[in-house]
Motif scaffolding. Structure first.
Motif, mmCIF file in Angstrom:
data_model
loop_
_atom_site.group_PDB
_atom_site.id
_atom_site.type_symbol
_atom_site.label_atom_id
_atom_site.label_comp_id
_atom_site.label_asym_id
_atom_site.label_seq_id
_atom_site.Cartn_x
_atom_site.Cartn_y
_atom_site.Cartn_z
ATOM 1 N N THR A 34 0.860 -1.185 0.000
ATOM 2 C CA THR A 34 0.000 0.000 0.000
ATOM 3 C C THR A 34 0.895 1.235 0.000
ATOM 4 O OG1 THR A 34 -0.100 0.054 2.422
ATOM 5 C CG2 THR A 34 -1.904 -1.068 1.296
ATOM 6 N N TRP A 35 0.438 2.258 -0.674
ATOM 7 C CA TRP A 35 1.126 3.557 -0.700
ATOM 8 C C TRP A 35 0.107 4.594 -0.271
ATOM 9 C CZ3 TRP A 35 -0.185 7.947 -3.493
ATOM 10 C CH2 TRP A 35 0.787 8.957 -3.600
ATOM 11 N N MET A 36 0.387 5.238 0.838
ATOM 12 C CA MET A 36 -0.579 6.188 1.388
ATOM 13 C C MET A 36 0.081 7.554 1.560
ATOM 14 S SD MET A 36 -3.717 6.486 2.561
ATOM 15 C CE MET A 36 -4.395 8.048 3.107
ATOM 16 N N PRO A 37 -0.365 8.559 0.818
ATOM 17 C CA PRO A 37 0.248 9.878 0.936
ATOM 18 C C PRO A 37 -0.416 10.701 2.042
ATOM 19 C CG PRO A 37 -1.442 9.935 -0.755
ATOM 20 C CD PRO A 37 -1.480 8.540 -0.163
ATOM 21 N N ILE A 59 -2.672 -6.538 3.457
ATOM 22 C CA ILE A 59 -2.292 -5.497 4.414
ATOM 23 C C ILE A 59 -3.536 -4.889 5.057
ATOM 24 C CG2 ILE A 59 -1.182 -3.220 4.626
ATOM 25 C CD1 ILE A 59 0.543 -4.196 2.140
ATOM 26 N N GLY A 60 -3.519 -4.824 6.375
ATOM 27 C CA GLY A 60 -4.624 -4.183 7.073
ATOM 28 C C GLY A 60 -4.436 -2.683 7.053
ATOM 29 N N SER A 61 -3.770 -2.176 8.067
ATOM 30 C CA SER A 61 -3.593 -0.734 8.165
ATOM 31 C C SER A 61 -2.576 -0.226 7.149
ATOM 32 C CB SER A 61 -3.119 -0.364 9.573
ATOM 33 O OG SER A 61 -2.843 1.013 9.615
ATOM 34 N N PRO A 62 -2.930 0.820 6.386
ATOM 35 C CA PRO A 62 -1.964 1.412 5.467
ATOM 36 C C PRO A 62 -1.060 2.445 6.146
ATOM 37 C CG PRO A 62 -4.105 2.435 5.154
ATOM 38 C CD PRO A 62 -4.280 1.403 6.238
ATOM 39 N N LEU A 63 -1.266 2.639 7.449
ATOM 40 C CA LEU A 63 -0.431 3.575 8.203
ATOM 41 C C LEU A 63 0.106 2.869 9.445
ATOM 42 C CD1 LEU A 63 -2.637 6.813 8.117
ATOM 43 C CD2 LEU A 63 -0.545 6.390 6.828
ATOM 44 N N VAL A 64 1.208 3.381 9.977
ATOM 45 C CA VAL A 64 1.743 2.845 11.229
ATOM 46 C C VAL A 64 1.973 3.987 12.209
ATOM 47 C CG1 VAL A 64 2.825 0.756 10.316
ATOM 48 C CG2 VAL A 64 4.061 2.912 10.233
ATOM 49 N N THR A 65 1.847 3.684 13.476
ATOM 50 C CA THR A 65 2.096 4.708 14.497
ATOM 51 C C THR A 65 3.600 4.936 14.656
ATOM 52 O OG1 THR A 65 0.235 3.663 15.614
ATOM 53 C CG2 THR A 65 1.340 5.428 16.795
#
Lengths: 185, 376
Positions: A34-37, A59-65
């Protein structure tokens, strides 16, 4: 296995494209990606960033903390992400545009004088590829460099085709710089 | 067809093109503008209609007109823009013409912000405008699912002569993921028999958004409700993962659903028997399946990017058989896997199966299930 990379810098430094290149390479390599801008107001004049997640399962979350790999192309990006990098994570930063050293002892901080290196290659805009090369050298489990080089050829806009060789050189230069910096660090 | 790296908004636009959309009308608004922008280039290339309206009110009424003429018509917008469209949506529902609306939700209320949010579940699911009607609401959780859903959306809209809303948030709109587009479908050549195409050689058709006589309107209302009951019976869709032996069910739609999937996997690695239930149709809501899962589950956790909207439908479906907890983030923040995992662990430690006849001290309605009228 899942890998995450945050690319962060000023708008125009090629942050979003570097992330896309990694995403293309991962896709070509048969991996989930995933690519999330960031698309919020921070893009307008401030820092731009994108998060790329590469995994061998969906992939679940496209972002990470707390990212495990961060490419920071400017000072504000270092300020923003140094506190966020996961313990033991990698922060590769553009030492040419960073006015300070890192303070966290529990992360791997790798300074790369990427703007100078890009200038030496004759084009400041190669900065993102130099940093990308550094990433591939230090986090080589994500995708092999050869896959990224093929992705570069396959997915780069045809109007930029004459820049292919230069981009390749920049990737290799970044790898060499990271090899040296990594050995020192 | 090859797998490509596609941005959600653009993939949705191309999928609509390949599903045979004849006309797109819209007005730009973040975070869905790429969809409109893509259509602005693509539709004229194919000799189809693209029109940037003067406002969302204009756009939805152009869609209404094109749909009355028997064309596959769509629009897209984001939360505040959709609010402006609600009058038109209600007229479209009353006229019973097929329309597809893509709503890429952003933070609210008011102008809110442009960050991803799911705060318009109520707005779209509980009725997209005044009067008794419900659009079909489809909630994709990935770029591929969004692509696949567009074809379904047009087919369902035509089949039931209804509004189909594709409801997603800025995350899926802005994200790039590998996805495969379907082949180009041939466009429909003949207009449906009910369409307004000029009545020179046939008896006239009428499409009305009103019935002024009380009896007429009620008869029409009943007929519309029958249609909605048929949809509720026939068109429920959901995605499940690891629910077969699950003691705890995590429920989320769209982005929250896919993030919850990561948390469910993490919980499994800790030995917690968690499963994921992700509604794809928000209306009709998969209440029957959730009710079945509630027969065995020890607890439910609903994760949303809002203050708790779908959780109400989950509670209705679970009917007090098990505790239903809620985890929500607002303002454009995403619930992260670690937060969801912590909530799963907490639920795991706290929840014991309620005794059938014990006084109800758990969250959710205590109404016995038999009083809950299930339509699906």
């Amino acid at each position: 296995m899942q890998y995450d990379v945050v690319f962060s810098g000023f708008g125009g430094q090629g942050v979003l494209y570097a992330g896309q290149l990694l995403a293309y390479a991962a896709m070509d390599h048969g991996l989930h990606v995933t690519w999330m801008p960031s698309y919020g107001p921070e893009m307008r004049g401030g820092t731009a960033n994108c998060t790329v997640i590469v995994s061998d399962e969906d992939i679940g979350s496209p972002l990470v903390t707390h990212p495990t790999n961060v490419i920071a192309l400017n000072n504000p990006s270092v300020d923003k992400y140094e506190p966020l990098v996961a313990q033991g994570g990698l922060l590769i930063y553009n030492a040419s545009l960073t006015s300070r050293t890192l303070t966290r002892p529990d992360i791997r901080g790798i300074p790369i004088h990427a703007s100078e290196a890009a200038a030496e290659l004759g084009n400041l805009r190669l900065l993102n590829m130099i940093m990308m090369g550094a990433l591939l050298q230090l986090a080589d489990a994500i995708v092999p460099i050869e896959v990224v080089e093929i992705a570069l050829e396959r997915h780069m806009a045809t109007r930029h085709a004459e820049l292919l060789a230069l981009n390749r050189s920049a990737l290799r230069r970044g790898m060499a710089l990271a090899n040296f910096a990594g050995a020192v660090a | 067809m090859a797998i490509e790296l596609l941005k959600g908004n653009e993939a949705i636009a191309e999928a609509a093109v390949r599903a045979g959309v004849d006309a797109y009308f819209g007005y730009p608004i973040t975070p869905q503008t790429e969809l409109l922008e893509y259509m602005a280039k693509r539709m004229p290339e194919l000799g189809r209609v693209f029109l940037q309206a003067e406002s969302e009110l204009g756009a939805i009424n152009m869609v209404y007109g094109a749909a009355c003429a028997g064309k596959r018509a769509m629009t897209s917008s984001s939360s505040p823009g959709v609010s402006l469209m609600q009058e038109g949506l209600s007229y479209i529902a009353a006229a019973e013409v097929p329309v597809v609306l893509v709503d890429v939700m952003r933070g609210g209320p008011g102008l809110g912000n442009i960050a991803p949010s799911q705060s318009d579940y109520f707005q779209m699911v509980k009725s997209a405008g005044h009067g008794d009607f419900k659009p079909i609401v489809l909630a994709p959780a990935s770029v591929q699912e969004a692509v696949d859903i567009m074809d379904l959306a047009f087919d369902l809209a035509d089949k039931y002569r209804t509004i189909v809303t594709v409801l997603l948030d800025g995350t899926i709109g802005q994200m790039m993921e590998p996805a495969e587009l379907p082949p180009m479908k041939p466009r429909r050549t003949a207009a449906p028999g009910w369409a307004l195409t000029g009545a020179a050689d046939r008896s006239k058709n009428m499409i009305l958004p009103f019935r002024l006589q009380v009896d007429d309107l009620e008869a029409y209302n009943l007929q519309l409700q029958q249609k909605l009951a048929l949809i509720a019976h026939s068109e429920v869709r959901y995605h499940e993962q690891m629910v077969d032996d699950a003691e705890l069910i995590v429920v989320g739609f769209g982005t929250a659903g896919r993030i919850a999937q990561t948390a469910v996997r993490l919980a499994r690695r800790q030995g917690i028997k968690a499963g994921l239930f992700r509604p794809i149709t928000l209306w009709p809501f998969p209440e029957r399946r959730l009710s079945q899962l509630a027969d065995d589950a020890r607890g439910f956790l609903v994760v949303e990017m809002n203050a708790g909207q779908m959780v109400e439908d989950v509670r209705l479906a679970v009917g007090g058989q098990a505790p239903v907890k809620f985890l929500g983030r607002m303002g454009g923040s995403l619930p992260m896997p670690d937060d969801i995992l912590a909530a799963i662990v907490k639920l795991d430690q706290a929840s014991t199966r309620a005794q059938p006849d014990a006084p109800c001290t758990i969250e959710g309605p205590s109404m016995p299930l038999k009083h809950f009228v299930s339509v699906n």
